[in-house]
Design an enzyme around this catalytic site. Sequence first.
Site, PDB file in Angstrom:
ATOM      1  N   ILE A 179      -2.812  -6.283  31.931  1.00 10.95           N
ATOM      2  CA  ILE A 179      -1.484  -6.959  31.568  1.00 10.95           C
ATOM      3  C   ILE A 179      -1.950  -8.587  31.950  1.00 10.95           C
ATOM      4  CG2 ILE A 179       0.852  -7.791  32.089  1.00 10.95           C
ATOM      5  CD1 ILE A 179       1.693  -4.855  33.026  1.00 10.95           C
ATOM      6  N   ASP A 180      -1.849  -9.347  30.663  1.00  5.83           N
ATOM      7  CA  ASP A 180      -2.291 -10.811  30.628  1.00  5.83           C
ATOM      8  C   ASP A 180      -0.830 -11.610  30.780  1.00  5.83           C
ATOM      9  OD1 ASP A 180      -4.887 -10.333  30.441  1.00  5.83           O
ATOM     10  OD2 ASP A 180      -4.617 -10.245  28.413  1.00  5.83           O
TER      11      ASP A 180
END
Length: 255
Positions: A129-130
């Site tokens: 997850i960015d």
Amino acid sequence: MLKNRVIPTLLLQNGGLIKTRKFKQAQYVGDAVNAIRIFNEKEVDELIVLDIYASRESRRPDFETIGRIAEECFMPLCYGGGVSSLEDASRIYQCGVEKISLQTAALSNPGLVTEIAQKYGSQAVTVSIDVKKDWLGRRKVYASASGKLLKEPLDALLKRLVDAGAGEVLINAVDRDGDLCGYDVALIAEASHHVNVPVIACGGAANLDDFKKAVDAGASAVAAGAFFVFHGPHRAVLITYPKYEELEQTLGVKS
């Protein structure tokens, strides 16, 4: 054995090794297999290899390159990039990869996380997850393949993907990527608070003290790119990894 894993993250482009800054300005830093050989010698805990353009370019994983990397890699290996089906995942595991990192497919099809976890176990599935700040400074989930900020809150997304079967979360602060300015410890604390699976902190590590701060914030493991491939103010390419004694003093060992 260290209490917390310390994981180099290598980025692939066309089979070569690159490093980005804030997900831009990709700089070629050498041959991926040669880098892995160096990390083998330094007895690295684990390795993450990401083909960051595969999903963006709608490409399937480069199984030939993955096979060469896995054959050379003597430590546990996590691969991400372009995985969009159970078939893709199966071929990658058959190459000798222990974990698969999903982002684009996980965001659009959480059912794939469940499929892979049911067949290979949650421990074999990492979701990446960015997170990037918007123009108001608010943290938003960032879909790197499309370059868009998502409306779904981070806590809701984390819960949804862990409930789907993810056994680990790689949380990356886009705004700190490659800048050697320290982790976003508030982001790490937030992510760790919302899940009961290991969180790997990524984005911004510059020194061993940053590792300690990330762990104190709740990270189970720390990952970094620039810290392991650059040296000095001019960012000369030098593949390196701290001595075990240094990491032991910083992070401690399992009792």
